[in-house]
Design a protein around this motif. Structure first.
Motif, PDB file in Angstrom:
ATOM      1  N   TRP A 119       0.876  -0.971  -0.141  1.00  0.00           N
ATOM      2  CA  TRP A 119       0.070  -0.015  -0.030  1.00  0.00           C
ATOM      3  C   TRP A 119       0.888   1.358   0.237  1.00  0.00           C
ATOM      4  O   TRP A 119       0.323   2.325   0.250  1.00  0.00           O
ATOM      5  N   TRP A 120       2.106   1.190  -0.255  1.00  0.00           N
ATOM      6  CA  TRP A 120       3.149   2.111  -0.279  1.00  0.00           C
ATOM      7  C   TRP A 120       3.645   2.577  -1.619  1.00  0.00           C
ATOM      8  O   TRP A 120       3.869   3.787  -1.786  1.00  0.00           O
ATOM      9  N   SER A 121       3.789   1.610  -2.569  1.00  0.00           N
ATOM     10  CA  SER A 121       4.436   1.859  -3.646  1.00  0.00           C
ATOM     11  C   SER A 121       3.584   2.896  -4.633  1.00  0.00           C
ATOM     12  O   SER A 121       2.442   2.895  -4.463  1.00  0.00           O
ATOM     13  N   LEU A 122       4.253   3.540  -5.370  1.00  0.00           N
ATOM     14  CA  LEU A 122       3.908   4.660  -6.338  1.00  0.00           C
ATOM     15  C   LEU A 122       3.630   4.264  -7.663  1.00  0.00           C
ATOM     16  O   LEU A 122       4.713   3.364  -8.121  1.00  0.00           O
ATOM     17  N   SER A 123       2.713   4.784  -8.316  1.00  0.00           N
ATOM     18  CA  SER A 123       2.581   4.484  -9.837  1.00  0.00           C
ATOM     19  C   SER A 123       2.784   5.871 -10.664  1.00  0.00           C
ATOM     20  O   SER A 123       2.110   6.870  -9.931  1.00  0.00           O
ATOM     21  N   THR A 124       3.016   5.833 -11.911  1.00  0.00           N
ATOM     22  CA  THR A 124       2.849   7.059 -12.720  1.00  0.00           C
ATOM     23  C   THR A 124       1.737   7.301 -13.430  1.00  0.00           C
ATOM     24  O   THR A 124       1.360   8.035 -14.326  1.00  0.00           O
ATOM     25  N   ALA A 125       0.605   6.259 -13.154  1.00  0.00           N
ATOM     26  CA  ALA A 125      -0.573   6.128 -13.931  1.00  0.00           C
ATOM     27  C   ALA A 125      -1.216   7.553 -14.252  1.00  0.00           C
ATOM     28  O   ALA A 125      -1.699   8.018 -15.329  1.00  0.00           O
ATOM     29  N   VAL A 126      -1.252   8.267 -13.146  1.00  0.00           N
ATOM     30  CA  VAL A 126      -2.162   9.657 -13.383  1.00  0.00           C
ATOM     31  C   VAL A 126      -1.436  10.500 -14.106  1.00  0.00           C
ATOM     32  O   VAL A 126      -2.093  11.035 -15.229  1.00  0.00           O
ATOM     33  N   ARG A 127      -0.286  10.835 -13.702  1.00  0.00           N
ATOM     34  CA  ARG A 127       0.670  11.522 -15.047  1.00  0.00           C
ATOM     35  C   ARG A 127       0.549  11.069 -16.470  1.00  0.00           C
ATOM     36  O   ARG A 127       0.295  11.883 -17.272  1.00  0.00           O
ATOM     37  N   ASP A 128       0.673   9.789 -16.591  1.00  0.00           N
ATOM     38  CA  ASP A 128       0.720   9.262 -17.662  1.00  0.00           C
ATOM     39  C   ASP A 128      -0.524   9.222 -18.575  1.00  0.00           C
ATOM     40  O   ASP A 128      -0.536   9.535 -19.825  1.00  0.00           O
ATOM     41  N   LEU A 129      -1.544   9.208 -18.093  1.00  0.00           N
ATOM     42  CA  LEU A 129      -2.824   9.140 -18.618  1.00  0.00           C
ATOM     43  C   LEU A 129      -3.545  10.544 -18.667  1.00  0.00           C
ATOM     44  O   LEU A 129      -4.486  10.866 -19.622  1.00  0.00           O
ATOM     45  N   THR A 130      -3.257  11.390 -17.805  1.00  0.00           N
ATOM     46  CA  THR A 130      -3.915  12.911 -17.998  1.00  0.00           C
ATOM     47  C   THR A 130      -2.617  13.795 -18.277  1.00  0.00           C
ATOM     48  O   THR A 130      -3.177  14.839 -18.792  1.00  0.00           O
ATOM     49  N   GLY A 131      -1.537  13.666 -17.996  1.00  0.00           N
ATOM     50  CA  GLY A 131      -0.468  14.848 -18.788  1.00  0.00           C
ATOM     51  C   GLY A 131      -0.248  15.708 -17.413  1.00  0.00           C
ATOM     52  O   GLY A 131       0.599  16.586 -17.668  1.00  0.00           O
ATOM     53  N   ARG A 132      -0.762  15.440 -16.377  1.00  0.00           N
ATOM     54  CA  ARG A 132      -0.245  16.295 -15.002  1.00  0.00           C
ATOM     55  C   ARG A 132      -0.192  15.273 -13.814  1.00  0.00           C
ATOM     56  O   ARG A 132      -0.815  14.047 -13.953  1.00  0.00           O
ATOM     57  N   PRO A 133       0.614  15.655 -12.629  1.00  0.00           N
ATOM     58  CA  PRO A 133       0.918  14.851 -11.463  1.00  0.00           C
ATOM     59  C   PRO A 133      -0.478  14.782 -10.662  1.00  0.00           C
ATOM     60  O   PRO A 133      -1.199  15.762 -10.770  1.00  0.00           O
ATOM     61  N   PRO A 134      -0.454  13.822 -10.228  1.00  0.00           N
ATOM     62  CA  PRO A 134      -1.548  13.903  -9.053  1.00  0.00           C
ATOM     63  C   PRO A 134      -1.627  14.928  -8.006  1.00  0.00           C
ATOM     64  O   PRO A 134      -0.391  15.302  -7.592  1.00  0.00           O
ATOM     65  N   ARG A 135      -2.786  15.172  -7.418  1.00  0.00           N
ATOM     66  CA  ARG A 135      -2.450  16.069  -6.231  1.00  0.00           C
ATOM     67  C   ARG A 135      -1.760  15.638  -5.042  1.00  0.00           C
ATOM     68  O   ARG A 135      -2.122  14.490  -4.760  1.00  0.00           O
ATOM     69  N   THR A 136      -1.164  16.656  -4.292  1.00  0.00           N
ATOM     70  CA  THR A 136      -0.619  16.253  -3.311  1.00  0.00           C
ATOM     71  C   THR A 136      -1.460  16.214  -2.005  1.00  0.00           C
ATOM     72  O   THR A 136      -2.482  16.869  -1.911  1.00  0.00           O
ATOM     73  N   LEU A 137      -1.097  15.527  -1.133  1.00  0.00           N
ATOM     74  CA  LEU A 137      -1.942  15.299   0.255  1.00  0.00           C
ATOM     75  C   LEU A 137      -1.533  17.006   0.811  1.00  0.00           C
ATOM     76  O   LEU A 137      -2.849  17.523   1.466  1.00  0.00           O
ATOM     77  N   ALA A 138      -0.560  17.623   0.626  1.00  0.00           N
ATOM     78  CA  ALA A 138      -0.606  18.887   1.379  1.00  0.00           C
ATOM     79  C   ALA A 138      -1.309  19.709   0.974  1.00  0.00           C
ATOM     80  O   ALA A 138      -1.999  20.820   1.417  1.00  0.00           O
ATOM     81  N   ALA A 139      -1.517  19.756  -0.632  1.00  0.00           N
ATOM     82  CA  ALA A 139      -2.566  20.776  -1.390  1.00  0.00           C
ATOM     83  C   ALA A 139      -4.056  20.401  -0.997  1.00  0.00           C
ATOM     84  O   ALA A 139      -4.612  21.355  -0.680  1.00  0.00           O
ATOM     85  N   PHE A 140      -4.212  18.942  -0.726  1.00  0.00           N
ATOM     86  CA  PHE A 140      -5.720  18.584  -0.459  1.00  0.00           C
ATOM     87  C   PHE A 140      -5.840  18.963   1.091  1.00  0.00           C
ATOM     88  O   PHE A 140      -7.081  19.862   1.181  1.00  0.00           O
ATOM     89  N   ALA A 141      -5.003  18.903   1.944  1.00  0.00           N
ATOM     90  CA  ALA A 141      -5.238  19.336   3.309  1.00  0.00           C
ATOM     91  C   ALA A 141      -5.483  20.883   3.285  1.00  0.00           C
ATOM     92  O   ALA A 141      -6.275  21.310   4.146  1.00  0.00           O
ATOM     93  N   ALA A 142      -4.698  21.812   2.594  1.00  0.00           N
ATOM     94  CA  ALA A 142      -4.725  23.234   2.402  1.00  0.00           C
ATOM     95  C   ALA A 142      -6.059  23.650   1.990  1.00  0.00           C
ATOM     96  O   ALA A 142      -6.603  24.567   2.512  1.00  0.00           O
ATOM     97  N   GLU A 143      -6.505  22.944   0.947  1.00  0.00           N
ATOM     98  CA  GLU A 143      -7.898  23.227   0.318  1.00  0.00           C
ATOM     99  C   GLU A 143      -8.948  23.032   1.346  1.00  0.00           C
ATOM    100  O   GLU A 143     -10.087  23.488   1.296  1.00  0.00           O
ATOM    101  N   HIS A 144      -8.833  21.963   2.054  1.00  0.00           N
ATOM    102  CA  HIS A 144      -9.845  21.504   3.209  1.00  0.00           C
ATOM    103  C   HIS A 144      -9.517  21.815   4.745  1.00  0.00           C
ATOM    104  O   HIS A 144      -9.900  21.028   5.477  1.00  0.00           O
ATOM    105  N   ALA A 145      -8.662  22.884   4.709  1.00  0.00           N
ATOM    106  CA  ALA A 145      -8.258  23.173   6.134  1.00  0.00           C
ATOM    107  C   ALA A 145      -9.278  23.352   7.015  1.00  0.00           C
ATOM    108  O   ALA A 145      -9.236  22.909   8.200  1.00  0.00           O
ATOM    109  N   ALA A 146     -10.434  24.113   6.459  1.00  0.00           N
ATOM    110  CA  ALA A 146     -11.550  24.191   7.502  1.00  0.00           C
ATOM    111  C   ALA A 146     -12.132  22.999   7.896  1.00  0.00           C
ATOM    112  O   ALA A 146     -12.815  22.894   9.290  1.00  0.00           O
TER     113      ALA A 146
END
Length: 271
Positions: free
Chosen positions: A241-268
């Motif tokens: 449950w720890w290894s990473l894949s590049t599938a999101v970037r490969d299929l969409t052309g952009r990296p997946p969102r980070t946990l830090a970005a998600f936490a900042a967006e949902h800080a409230a």
């Protein structure tokens, strides 16, 4: 047409907003006010979903987990094959396998059926959803039995983006796509990320499986499921449950969102 089941869930709502509006039919139990055409149908009556399908359509297959989900989704797969759909994109779960714990078992059975149905398919196997994290934090704490295991979370909007890319591109070879966020963390590290975003301390409390089971039961989860969930948390350190894949970037052309970005967006929500 692109027929989207699970259209009112976190993945489905994001997906319908990414697809060409005039090409989408959202399957809903009741009118939901989505920004696309809606059709009332549900998995408890697979024929109602099958009746929406025509030759050449694309089907997005997704629903919440319930006791009959494997039989219902397999019935819809059969109806889709009979209708002559061009492709099925299905949301599964990381580690899906028949006989696996919790959702791994029904998703494993659905995945096996999909692979045998004769329709081109794309099976999406995401890691845990970031959207589940805010509901876990109460009074500045959240609990688990993960120990020091590193695990991965993904934003459901990235799962939707992958689905949109597959459903709007020419149908390619059938494949299973492991979807992950860009980093894996211990839950103590996740607590630190949430604390920084929320502007207040949030602590992760690690519990032995029996105590975590009791904690989940106190929160309303039935005891057999609570025990299985706590044991699965403990065992994540022994599974991948720890290894990473590049599938999101490969299929969409952009990296997946980070946990830090998600936490900042949902800080409230975390605060």
């Amino acid at each position: 047409m692109i027929v989207v089941t699970g259209a009112t869930g976190s993945i489905g709502r994001a997906l319908t907003g990414l697809l060409p509006r005039e090409e989408v039919v959202a399957v809903v139990r009741r009118p939901a006010g989505l920004a696309c055409a809606e059709a009332v149908a549900d998995f408890e009556r697979p024929e109602t979903i099958g009746g929406l399908l025509s030759p050449g359509d694309r089907l997005f297959l997704n629903s919440s987990l319930w006791p009959g989900v494997a039989d219902a989704q397999r019935a819809v797969v059969d109806l889709a094959a009979e209708a002559g759909v061009a492709q099925i994109v299905s949301v599964s779960v990381r580690g899906a396998r028949p006989g696996g714990p919790l959702g791994a078992d029904p998703h494993g059975r659905i995945d096996d059926h999909l692979r045998a149905c004769g329709v081109p398919y794309a099976i999406l196997r995401p890691s845990g959803f970031m959207q589940n994290l805010p509901g876990e934090v109460r009074d500045g704490r959240f609990h688990g039995s993960y120990g020091e295991a590193r695990v991965n979370y993904i934003d459901t909007r990235d799962v939707a983006a992958v689905a949109a890319a597959l459903l709007t591109a020419p149908v390619g070879p059938s494949a299973v796509h492991e979807l992950t966020g860009p980093e894996s963390y211990t839950h103590a590290e996740i607590a630190a990320v949430i604390s920084a975003a929320a502007g207040k301390p949030v602590a992760y409390v690690d519990l032995p499986v029996p105590e975590m089971t009791a904690h989940l039961v106190a929160r309303g989860l039935p005891e057999p499921a609570a025990g299985a969930l706590a044991a699965m948390m403990r065992d994540m350190g022994r599974t991948d449950w720890w290894s990473l894949s590049t599938a999101v970037r490969d299929l969409t052309g952009r990296p997946p969102r980070t946990l830090a970005a998600f936490a900042a967006e949902h800080a409230a929500a975390f605060a």
